[in-house]
Enzyme design. Structure first.
Site, PDB file in Angstrom:
ATOM      1  N   ARG A  50       0.876  -1.170   0.000  1.00 38.67           N
ATOM      2  CA  ARG A  50       0.000   0.000   0.000  1.00 38.67           C
ATOM      3  C   ARG A  50       0.910   1.216   0.000  1.00 38.67           C
ATOM      4  O   ARG A  50       1.599   1.506   0.979  1.00 38.67           O
ATOM      5  CB  ARG A  50      -0.882  -0.012   1.253  1.00 38.67           C
ATOM      6  CG  ARG A  50      -1.859   1.170   1.343  1.00 38.67           C
ATOM      7  CD  ARG A  50      -3.059   0.914   0.459  1.00 38.67           C
ATOM      8  NE  ARG A  50      -4.163   1.819   0.788  1.00 38.67           N
ATOM      9  CZ  ARG A  50      -4.519   2.878   0.043  1.00 38.67           C
ATOM     10  NH1 ARG A  50      -3.833   3.176  -1.058  1.00 38.67           N
ATOM     11  NH2 ARG A  50      -5.559   3.613   0.381  1.00 38.67           N
ATOM     12  N   ASP A  53       1.535   3.936   2.797  1.00 37.31           N
ATOM     13  CA  ASP A  53       2.113   3.506   4.076  1.00 37.31           C
ATOM     14  C   ASP A  53       3.629   3.346   4.032  1.00 37.31           C
ATOM     15  O   ASP A  53       4.320   3.700   4.987  1.00 37.31           O
ATOM     16  CB  ASP A  53       1.501   2.156   4.502  1.00 37.31           C
ATOM     17  CG  ASP A  53       0.054   2.298   4.934  1.00 37.31           C
ATOM     18  OD1 ASP A  53      -0.375   3.441   5.149  1.00 37.31           O
ATOM     19  OD2 ASP A  53      -0.622   1.265   5.045  1.00 37.31           O
ATOM     20  N   ARG A  55       5.841   3.393   0.790  1.00 38.78           N
ATOM     21  CA  ARG A  55       6.603   3.641  -0.430  1.00 38.78           C
ATOM     22  C   ARG A  55       7.879   4.426  -0.196  1.00 38.78           C
ATOM     23  O   ARG A  55       8.942   4.097  -0.737  1.00 38.78           O
ATOM     24  CB  ARG A  55       5.739   4.362  -1.462  1.00 38.78           C
ATOM     25  CG  ARG A  55       6.507   4.670  -2.755  1.00 38.78           C
ATOM     26  CD  ARG A  55       5.646   5.404  -3.759  1.00 38.78           C
ATOM     27  NE  ARG A  55       4.638   4.550  -4.362  1.00 38.78           N
ATOM     28  CZ  ARG A  55       4.894   3.718  -5.371  1.00 38.78           C
ATOM     29  NH1 ARG A  55       6.109   3.604  -5.851  1.00 38.78           N
ATOM     30  NH2 ARG A  55       3.936   2.993  -5.885  1.00 38.78           N
ATOM     31  N   GLY A  83      -9.700   3.750 -10.213  1.00 41.96           N
ATOM     32  CA  GLY A  83     -10.654   2.725 -10.605  1.00 41.96           C
ATOM     33  C   GLY A  83     -10.565   1.502  -9.718  1.00 41.96           C
ATOM     34  O   GLY A  83      -9.673   1.376  -8.877  1.00 41.96           O
ATOM     35  N   GLU A 117      -4.865  -7.939  -5.530  1.00 37.97           N
ATOM     36  CA  GLU A 117      -3.490  -8.427  -5.723  1.00 37.97           C
ATOM     37  C   GLU A 117      -3.211  -9.658  -4.872  1.00 37.97           C
ATOM     38  O   GLU A 117      -2.686 -10.669  -5.350  1.00 37.97           O
ATOM     39  CB  GLU A 117      -2.481  -7.328  -5.362  1.00 37.97           C
ATOM     40  CG  GLU A 117      -2.191  -6.340  -6.455  1.00 37.97           C
ATOM     41  CD  GLU A 117      -1.078  -5.384  -6.056  1.00 37.97           C
ATOM     42  OE1 GLU A 117      -0.345  -5.684  -5.093  1.00 37.97           O
ATOM     43  OE2 GLU A 117      -0.944  -4.350  -6.710  1.00 37.97           O
TER      44      GLU A 117
END
Length: 715
Positions: A50, A53, A55, A83, A117
């Site tokens: 995510r 949180d 990156r 989307g 995912e």
């Protein structure tokens, strides 16, 4: 795993309901072998996260560290995912990765994209063998598994939006539950650099266990992998099971074992596929022990000083470890004793797989017959599919008759189909015809050399039996073959058994059979004994070669067996003393052979089996040493008795008469030549110098100091 530089070792996270901290990863044993074989891996690692949180801190550091050690990693560069549909490219990246690292952070589950995912990742784990490593970043594993805390709140929102019982939500819940039960890393407030180092150290170890290349065209493999998986009983963890894959070279044992290994190796704590042990063993068993231990224990530079210490080290280090070991192409008991001495060497749940051409090697090592899997040739449809792919038949117009001839020659051997298919690819029909003609006279070198390994490993007596069966006796009854071989002064019982165990012959309905490829290899061995002179070979089976030998009238010590089984009657000219030039001839069998020479002929001294239904009278040449007179079996021959000259009269022995001649007896049943040295008996009539002996009828015996020992057996 903890970093070697860390002062306090970090524990990997495990299912809290487990009674043991032993590392466990669940793998679906029903995963598709064929899909994993055909699947092409593009990325080493796929990172699922995510972005908001992690990156800019943990994720970027992890990606950089993986990149520095050459790990090709997929990371989505999109900061904002718009989307609700996950992009097809992202799905493909998951499918084309070997390892997926899922970074479960506080807000991971709030993204439907992230949940999609993780569902896809778990699907690929089951179907394609994807390795999944979760990182629980400042969340507890049970929060993910049981959907507690932020994960519970996020899933409540998804249920409200999509429906509690919707397929999408159920799929996400199951994926979170399954991944929450996997071993991974739990990070709370420790130093991030240490966690990253642990992950970076672990990934190369996982990639060491990458899928083995199975075959360019893995056809007909999946059903066999399923059979072997059932035989292995992978669900049972309370025993150690050893199984063997047995069959001739070129039948596909190694290919099958690699496919099986790929399908199951991730269910074990350690695994090793030792390829081509037969060829590697002469270089030193120590190096094989080092390689096996290094791969299973994942330690580089491990040194074993000698074989005996290697055995002790394997027993000590592997006895509590659930391992998968494949020893490919073993051919010696010392290899098994040094690399897999017994079940007690390994931890419960271990599976040890051998591939070999020698069945006795497996049984003598303690492998039960029920756990020996005989690898059979490909069926017709699979063989045709493999040949079609190798020879590109879809792009070439080749007649069905020619294709069928190649399939018949290949006999379902994948090696042969691959070699011939590659050779015949894009060739014309005329070139196919020429190739088949050449193969009937001279085997393909690659195929021949491969099959010859099994023959070369035989003892001399077994080699002789193998050549006899290949050149003369394929399809004959086992009883008949044994009688012929016994007549030549050696017991073939163990030799025939060894040939069966080495996949060189098979026993079918009381007959002995041999694959046409092995027969061709064996005949080629005999031809090469003396390529330009058939008389210099040990065996003849071709009437053309026999005529050549007779025409030269050269003495030969090499030729020991002549067997002519002609499909239709043919004539040959064998004169009175032609056969006596073949001083070591022991077997003479001729069917449908008619002699155009009208007089009697002499047989060589050392002949022990004589079978010629169409023969005229044959008179044995007298032995130079009466003590060395031997027993001659007149199997299916029109001869009552054979007499030989001794020192003063004739040598002592017995005569067994087969049948009485019709009356009047044929005119050629008479004393030999100018002097009464030897006779073909007609059952009636004077017997010069035989004392009291006078008549020889069916089954009648009489002692005489004048007779060479001769035995006449019926079928």
């Amino acid at each position: 795993m903890a970093s070697s530089s860390s002062s306090s070792k970090r524990k990997r996270s495990y299912d809290s309901s487990s009674s043991s901290l032993k590392r466990k990863r669940s793998y679906d044993s029903s995963s598709s072998s064929s899909s994993s074989l055909k699947h092409k891996r593009r990325y080493d690692v796929f990172l699922s996260f995510r972005g908001a949180d992690v990156r800019k801190n943990f994720l970027s550091h992890l990606y950089t560290a993986l990149h520095h050690i050459g790990i090709f990693t997929y990371i989505d560069s999109e900061e904002l995912k718009k989307g609700e549909q996950i992009q097809p490219a992202l799905m493909e990246a998951i499918e084309e990765s070997q390892v997926a690292i899922i970074i479960f952070s506080k807000d991971y589950a709030s993204s439907s994209w992230c949940l999609e995912e993780v569902a896809k990742i778990m699907e690929c784990k089951t179907q394609k063998g994807l390795i999944v490593l979760p990182v629980f970043y400042k969340v507890k594993p049970k929060e993910v598994r049981k959907r507690e805390g932020s994960y519970g709140r996020a899933m409540a929102k998804h249920e409200s939006k999509f429906g509690k019982d919707s397929h999408k939500v159920k799929r996400w819940k199951k994926a979170l539950f399954d991944v929450g039960n996997l071993s991974g890393w739990h990070f709370d407030d420790e130093v991030e650099a240490e966690l990253i180092e642990e992950i970076v150290n672990e990934i190369p170890r996982q990639l060491v266990g990458t899928l083995l290349h199975v075959a360019k065209h893995p056809i007909g493999i999946h059903p066999r992998v399923v059979e072997l998986t059932i035989m292995l009983k992978l669900a049972s963890n309370d025993d150690v099971r050893m199984i063997g894959l047995w069959g001739p070279r070129g039948i596909g044992k190694t290919t099958l074992s690699k496919a099986l290994y790929n399908d199951i190796f991730r269910q074990f704590e350690g695994s090793c596929f030792l390829a081509d042990v037969r060829s590697e063993a002469p270089k030193g068993l120590v190096s094989l022990q080092e390689k096996l231990l290094s791969e299973i224990l994942r330690r580089q530079g491990l040194v074993v000083s000698n074989v005996h210490k290697g055995i002790t080290l394997m027993q000590d280090r592997l006895c509590h470890k659930k391992v998968l070991i494949v020893l490919d192409d073993v051919n010696g008991v010392e290899q098994l004793d040094s690399l897999a001495g017994g079940p007690k060497w390994f931890g419960e749940g271990s599976r040890i797989i051998f591939t070999t051409r020698n069945k006795h090697l497996l049984t003598s090592h303690g492998t039960d017959e029920d756990y020996i899997y005989e690898v059979k040739p490909l069926g017709n449809s699979d063989a045709l599919e493999l040949l079609s792919k190798e020879a590109l038949l879809s792009n070439n117009s080749i007649s069905k008759d020619l294709v069928d001839k190649v399939l018949h020659f290949a006999n379902g051997y994948p090696l042969v189909l691959t070699v011939l298919g590659h050779f015949l690819c894009r060739r014309s029909e005329r070139e196919w015809e020429s190739s088949l003609l050449n193969l009937s006279n001279s085997p393909n070198k690659i195929i021949n050399d491969a099959l010859k390994w099994s023959y070369d490993g035989l003892d001399d007596y077994a080699k002789k039996i193998c050549l006899d069966i290949a050149c003369f006796f394929i399809g004959h009854s086992r009883e008949y073959i044994m009688k012929v071989l016994v007549s030549c002064d050696f017991d073939p019982t163990i030799g025939v058994k060894v040939l069966v165990e080495n996949s060189l012959i098979t026993e079918e309905r009381e007959t002995l059979q041999m694959c046409n490829l092995i027969q061709s290899m064996a005949m080629d061995i005999v031809r090469k004994e003396c390529p330009n002179n058939p008389g210099g070979r040990s065996r003849l089976w071709d009437i053309v070669d026999f005529r050549f030998v007779l025409s030269r009238r050269l003495e030969s010590d090499a030729l020991q067996s002549i067997v002519l089984n002609l499909p239709k009657p043919d004539k040959i000219c064998i004169r009175a003393n032609d056969l006596t030039y073949l001083r070591n001839l022991k077997k003479l069998i001729m069917k449908n052979v008619h002699n155009s020479f009208q007089d009697a002929i002499n047989l060589p001294d050392k002949l022990k089996w004589f079978e010629w239904p169409e023969c005229r009278p044959c008179i044995p040449k007298s032995s130079s040493d009466p003590e060395k007179s031997t027993q001659l079996d007149l199997h299916e021959s029109n001869i009552h008795a054979l007499l030989t000259e001794g020192h003063c009269g004739l040598t002592q022995g017995q005569i067994w008469a087969r049948t009485a001649w019709p009356s009047p007896s044929p005119p050629w049943v008479r004393p030999s030549m100018a002097s009464p040295r030897a006779f073909v008996a007609n059952g009636e009539g004077p017997w010069p110098n035989l004392g009291e002996s006078s008549v020889a009828n069916e089954g009648q015996r009489w002692p005489s100091p004048a007779l060479k020992k001769i035995k006449n057996k019926k079928n």
